[in-house]
Write a protein that holds these residues in place. Structure first.
Motif, PDB file in Angstrom:
ATOM      1  N   SER A  95       0.755  -1.239   0.099  1.00  0.00           N
ATOM      2  CA  SER A  95      -0.086   0.085   0.010  1.00  0.00           C
ATOM      3  C   SER A  95       0.877   1.151   0.045  1.00  0.00           C
ATOM      4  O   SER A  95       0.316   2.084  -0.192  1.00  0.00           O
ATOM      5  CB  SER A  95      -0.932  -0.007   1.379  1.00  0.00           C
ATOM      6  OG  SER A  95      -0.198  -0.160   2.270  1.00  0.00           O
ATOM      7  N   LEU A  96       2.109   1.193   0.405  1.00  0.00           N
ATOM      8  CA  LEU A  96       3.026   2.112   0.388  1.00  0.00           C
ATOM      9  C   LEU A  96       3.440   2.655  -1.075  1.00  0.00           C
ATOM     10  O   LEU A  96       3.432   3.597  -1.635  1.00  0.00           O
ATOM     11  CB  LEU A  96       4.378   1.857   0.983  1.00  0.00           C
ATOM     12  CG  LEU A  96       5.376   3.130   1.213  1.00  0.00           C
ATOM     13  CD1 LEU A  96       4.799   4.218   1.854  1.00  0.00           C
ATOM     14  CD2 LEU A  96       6.519   2.666   2.270  1.00  0.00           C
ATOM     15  N   GLY A  97       3.547   1.420  -1.849  1.00  0.00           N
ATOM     16  CA  GLY A  97       3.662   1.971  -3.286  1.00  0.00           C
ATOM     17  C   GLY A  97       2.651   2.764  -3.931  1.00  0.00           C
ATOM     18  O   GLY A  97       2.550   3.451  -4.901  1.00  0.00           O
ATOM     19  N   SER A 124       1.910   9.404  12.973  1.00  0.00           N
ATOM     20  CA  SER A 124       1.326   8.328  12.392  1.00  0.00           C
ATOM     21  C   SER A 124       2.333   7.381  11.481  1.00  0.00           C
ATOM     22  O   SER A 124       3.610   7.505  11.937  1.00  0.00           O
ATOM     23  CB  SER A 124       0.193   9.125  11.285  1.00  0.00           C
ATOM     24  OG  SER A 124      -0.647   7.958  10.689  1.00  0.00           O
ATOM     25  N   PHE A 125       2.058   6.788  10.494  1.00  0.00           N
ATOM     26  CA  PHE A 125       2.879   6.063   9.746  1.00  0.00           C
ATOM     27  C   PHE A 125       3.981   6.790   9.203  1.00  0.00           C
ATOM     28  O   PHE A 125       4.077   7.751   8.647  1.00  0.00           O
ATOM     29  CB  PHE A 125       2.091   5.525   8.571  1.00  0.00           C
ATOM     30  CG  PHE A 125       2.857   4.287   7.733  1.00  0.00           C
ATOM     31  CD1 PHE A 125       3.895   3.658   8.248  1.00  0.00           C
ATOM     32  CD2 PHE A 125       2.522   4.437   6.360  1.00  0.00           C
ATOM     33  CE1 PHE A 125       4.769   2.838   7.468  1.00  0.00           C
ATOM     34  CE2 PHE A 125       3.544   3.513   5.519  1.00  0.00           C
ATOM     35  CZ  PHE A 125       4.503   2.852   6.164  1.00  0.00           C
ATOM     36  N   GLU A 126       5.305   6.320   9.751  1.00  0.00           N
ATOM     37  CA  GLU A 126       6.553   6.955   9.479  1.00  0.00           C
ATOM     38  C   GLU A 126       6.724   7.302   8.051  1.00  0.00           C
ATOM     39  O   GLU A 126       7.747   8.050   7.903  1.00  0.00           O
ATOM     40  CB  GLU A 126       7.752   6.435  10.309  1.00  0.00           C
ATOM     41  CG  GLU A 126       8.054   5.130   9.834  1.00  0.00           C
ATOM     42  CD  GLU A 126       9.331   4.813  10.844  1.00  0.00           C
ATOM     43  OE1 GLU A 126       9.074   3.775  11.287  1.00  0.00           O
ATOM     44  OE2 GLU A 126      10.159   5.590  10.934  1.00  0.00           O
ATOM     45  N   ALA A 127       6.334   6.699   7.047  1.00  0.00           N
ATOM     46  CA  ALA A 127       6.489   6.920   5.729  1.00  0.00           C
ATOM     47  C   ALA A 127       6.025   7.707   5.107  1.00  0.00           C
ATOM     48  O   ALA A 127       6.476   8.530   4.070  1.00  0.00           O
ATOM     49  CB  ALA A 127       6.517   5.653   4.912  1.00  0.00           C
ATOM     50  N   TYR A 128       4.943   8.386   5.770  1.00  0.00           N
ATOM     51  CA  TYR A 128       4.155   9.562   5.311  1.00  0.00           C
ATOM     52  C   TYR A 128       5.006  10.939   4.836  1.00  0.00           C
ATOM     53  O   TYR A 128       4.956  11.267   3.612  1.00  0.00           O
ATOM     54  CB  TYR A 128       3.090  10.224   6.174  1.00  0.00           C
ATOM     55  CG  TYR A 128       1.957   9.202   6.380  1.00  0.00           C
ATOM     56  CD1 TYR A 128       1.901   8.200   5.358  1.00  0.00           C
ATOM     57  CD2 TYR A 128       0.791   9.080   7.415  1.00  0.00           C
ATOM     58  CE1 TYR A 128       0.635   7.236   5.332  1.00  0.00           C
ATOM     59  CE2 TYR A 128      -0.049   8.471   7.518  1.00  0.00           C
ATOM     60  CZ  TYR A 128      -0.062   7.303   6.649  1.00  0.00           C
ATOM     61  OH  TYR A 128      -1.132   6.710   6.686  1.00  0.00           O
ATOM     62  N   PRO A 129       6.013  11.500   5.956  1.00  0.00           N
ATOM     63  CA  PRO A 129       6.748  12.456   5.356  1.00  0.00           C
ATOM     64  C   PRO A 129       7.767  12.256   4.367  1.00  0.00           C
ATOM     65  O   PRO A 129       7.870  13.074   3.427  1.00  0.00           O
ATOM     66  CB  PRO A 129       7.348  12.855   6.757  1.00  0.00           C
ATOM     67  CG  PRO A 129       6.997  12.072   7.716  1.00  0.00           C
ATOM     68  CD  PRO A 129       6.033  11.083   7.209  1.00  0.00           C
ATOM     69  N   ASN A 172      -4.887   4.130  13.294  1.00  0.00           N
ATOM     70  CA  ASN A 172      -3.496   4.877  13.270  1.00  0.00           C
ATOM     71  C   ASN A 172      -2.374   3.936  13.680  1.00  0.00           C
ATOM     72  O   ASN A 172      -2.374   3.561  14.593  1.00  0.00           O
ATOM     73  CB  ASN A 172      -3.818   6.055  14.103  1.00  0.00           C
ATOM     74  CG  ASN A 172      -2.607   7.218  13.765  1.00  0.00           C
ATOM     75  OD1 ASN A 172      -2.183   7.429  12.528  1.00  0.00           O
ATOM     76  ND2 ASN A 172      -1.838   7.480  14.902  1.00  0.00           N
ATOM     77  N   ASN A 173      -1.319   3.951  12.993  1.00  0.00           N
ATOM     78  CA  ASN A 173      -0.007   3.441  13.218  1.00  0.00           C
ATOM     79  C   ASN A 173       0.738   4.830  13.791  1.00  0.00           C
ATOM     80  O   ASN A 173       0.906   5.460  12.821  1.00  0.00           O
ATOM     81  CB  ASN A 173       0.522   2.761  11.903  1.00  0.00           C
ATOM     82  CG  ASN A 173       1.960   2.354  12.121  1.00  0.00           C
ATOM     83  OD1 ASN A 173       2.325   2.334  13.464  1.00  0.00           O
ATOM     84  ND2 ASN A 173       2.659   2.100  11.097  1.00  0.00           N
ATOM     85  N   PRO A 174       1.412   4.629  14.775  1.00  0.00           N
ATOM     86  CA  PRO A 174       1.467   3.676  15.896  1.00  0.00           C
ATOM     87  C   PRO A 174       0.514   3.533  17.002  1.00  0.00           C
ATOM     88  O   PRO A 174       0.510   2.777  17.831  1.00  0.00           O
ATOM     89  CB  PRO A 174       3.009   3.806  16.262  1.00  0.00           C
ATOM     90  CG  PRO A 174       3.052   5.469  16.274  1.00  0.00           C
ATOM     91  CD  PRO A 174       2.219   5.825  15.315  1.00  0.00           C
ATOM     92  N   PHE A 231      -1.787  -6.342   1.374  1.00  0.00           N
ATOM     93  CA  PHE A 231      -1.956  -7.784   1.844  1.00  0.00           C
ATOM     94  C   PHE A 231      -0.864  -8.094   2.810  1.00  0.00           C
ATOM     95  O   PHE A 231      -0.416  -9.158   3.029  1.00  0.00           O
ATOM     96  CB  PHE A 231      -1.527  -8.610   0.505  1.00  0.00           C
ATOM     97  CG  PHE A 231      -3.028  -8.816  -0.409  1.00  0.00           C
ATOM     98  CD1 PHE A 231      -3.668  -9.776  -0.203  1.00  0.00           C
ATOM     99  CD2 PHE A 231      -3.158  -7.912  -1.170  1.00  0.00           C
ATOM    100  CE1 PHE A 231      -4.862  -9.756  -1.033  1.00  0.00           C
ATOM    101  CE2 PHE A 231      -4.256  -8.104  -1.923  1.00  0.00           C
ATOM    102  CZ  PHE A 231      -5.026  -8.899  -1.945  1.00  0.00           C
ATOM    103  N   SER A 232      -0.139  -7.384   3.306  1.00  0.00           N
ATOM    104  CA  SER A 232       0.927  -7.211   4.107  1.00  0.00           C
ATOM    105  C   SER A 232       0.741  -7.448   5.496  1.00  0.00           C
ATOM    106  O   SER A 232       1.480  -8.154   6.288  1.00  0.00           O
ATOM    107  CB  SER A 232       1.649  -5.880   4.225  1.00  0.00           C
ATOM    108  OG  SER A 232       2.212  -5.821   2.963  1.00  0.00           O
ATOM    109  N   LYS A 233      -0.580  -7.284   6.047  1.00  0.00           N
ATOM    110  CA  LYS A 233      -0.813  -7.570   7.256  1.00  0.00           C
ATOM    111  C   LYS A 233      -1.763  -8.734   7.664  1.00  0.00           C
ATOM    112  O   LYS A 233      -1.146  -9.701   8.047  1.00  0.00           O
ATOM    113  CB  LYS A 233      -1.569  -6.288   8.012  1.00  0.00           C
ATOM    114  CG  LYS A 233      -0.696  -4.958   7.607  1.00  0.00           C
ATOM    115  CD  LYS A 233       0.572  -4.979   8.470  1.00  0.00           C
ATOM    116  CE  LYS A 233       1.454  -3.588   7.970  1.00  0.00           C
ATOM    117  NZ  LYS A 233       2.840  -3.543   8.513  1.00  0.00           N
TER     118      LYS A 233
END
Ligand code: PMP
Length: 371
Positions: A95-97, A124-129, A172-174, A231-233
């Motif tokens: 979902s990050l892609g 939140s999810f650290e990839a956002y920034p 919300n992660n985390p 599908f990762s989780k």
């Protein structure tokens, strides 16, 4: 160009690259003699893929051929399972892609030099920034409320004419809480229709709050809502990198122009299809993880630890300046957890033995969160 005018400066990245936070992937556990190590730092599914999925992967023979760039078979399968038109689904490498494709389509720097703004809750999810900055857009993080929930009022106030995308992470992660239907409905009623609202539902299968937002119904009712799923989780296929977005064709038609060709391998696609065809078994495993989650939450509650209500496969310990100390204590027990220095620790729900050891660790250090 004459020889003398050759520039000998080293290759430089775009200035934004220097400002990107580094993604800190969950660490593997420390080896401690006599203790089986457990990785509770990346919200992975402790169960391996279903046997049927392994079989589908083993059957792959045409690895010399490019996969179907449109992931047609998977989108058709998903269409039946989640009851949305296949046309509304765009796949990606996790979902990050999928999110990177969405941002590359709708958020960046415009021809007049003005940056689009992307609002999201923080932490939140650290990839956002990282993905927002990489797209060329301006990240607008809005602090969470004390209890780890989105501050939707402050997020509304952050909207301006440059806002192009808002990311809502539910659960919300985390921190763990999911958004309620009422909250999202009220929020959407106040968001301009030309702003894309992304509901990141990476953990949707673990949600049990009755009032939680129904993402599918919400996207059906709003042309500016997009869902992100993976599908990762729940499916336990994090290594295969397959996820997708769901939105109306007015949105997906643009994303498809930008989407990375051949992002999802046929191995990942067939594995995902096999997993969807055995959804009952997937959900059984999810149910068992939810039971474990509630066991962990009840134990922490008994210790008097106040943690945010979690609807995901992890718990959040708001340990503040005791965060690093707790991570070290966990390391000594061969448990890898995800610490965010000065803020707190996220611990994934894992195997029963891992959860037992985590509960025991909290018991032995019961004063950490209560004083
Ligand atoms: N969104 C959220 C909220 C996540 O926590 C994660 C994974 N940690 C992702 C998206 C990305 O997951 P993937 O790319 O594996 O689908």
């Amino acid at each position: 160009m004459s020889q003398n005018s050759v520039n000998h400066d080293p290759v430089q990245p775009r200035p934004v690259v220097a400002r990107l936070p580094r993604y800190a992937a969950g660490k593997p556990p420390v080896t401690v003699p006599g203790l089986q190590p457990f990785k509770l730092s990346s919200n992975e599914n402790p169960f391996g893929p279903l046997d049927e999925v392994k079989e589908a992967v083993r059957e792959q023979t045409d690895l010399n051929r490019y996969p179907d760039p449109l992931c047609t078979a998977l989108r058709e399968e998903l269409s039946g399972v989640i009851d949305v038109p296949a046309e509304d689904i765009v796949t990606g490498t996790g979902s990050l892609g999928a999110l990177s494709q969405v941002l590359a389509t709708f958020a960046g720097q415009n021809e007049d030099g003005v940056q689009d703004e992307v609002i999201f809750a923080w932490r939140s999810f650290e990839a956002y920034p990282i993905v927002v900055n990489s797209a060329g857009a301006l990240p607008v993080p809005v602090p969470l409320l004390e209890d780890g929930r989105h501050d939707l009022e402050a997020m509304i106030e952050a909207i301006n004419e440059n806002t192009s995308v808002i990311l809502l992470c539910t659960p919300n992660n985390p921190t763990g809480p999911s958004l309620s239907q009422q909250e999202v409905d009220d929020f959407l009623a106040r968001v301009p229709k030309n702003v894309l609202v992304v509901l990141d539902e990476a953990y949707i299968e673990f949600v049990r709050s009755p009032q939680a937002v129904d993402g599918a119904a919400t996207y059906r009712a709003h042309k500016n809502v997009l869902l992100l799923r993976t599908f990762s989780k729940a499916h336990g296929l994090a290594n295969l990198r397959v996820g997708y977005s769901v939105a109306h064709p007015e949105i997906t038609n643009y994303i498809r122009v930008v989407a990375t060709p051949f992002a999802v391998s046929s191995v990942a696609q067939d594995a995902a299809i096999a997993s969807l065809r055995h959804m009952d078994k997937v959900l059984e495993r999810v149910d068992s993880l939810v039971v474990e989650r509630e066991r962990v939450v009840a134990a922490l509650d008994e210790l008097g630890w106040t943690i945010p209500r979690t609807d995901a496969n992890f718990v959040w310990l708001p340990l503040g300046d005791k965060t690093d100390a707790f991570v070290e204590l966990a390391d000594a027990q061969a448990l890898s957890v995800r610490g965010f220095t000065g803020e707190g620790v996220r611990v994934s729900i894992g195997e029963a033995e891992a959860n037992d050891r985590f509960i025991e660790l909290c018991r032995e250090n019961a004063t950490l969160l209560t004083v």
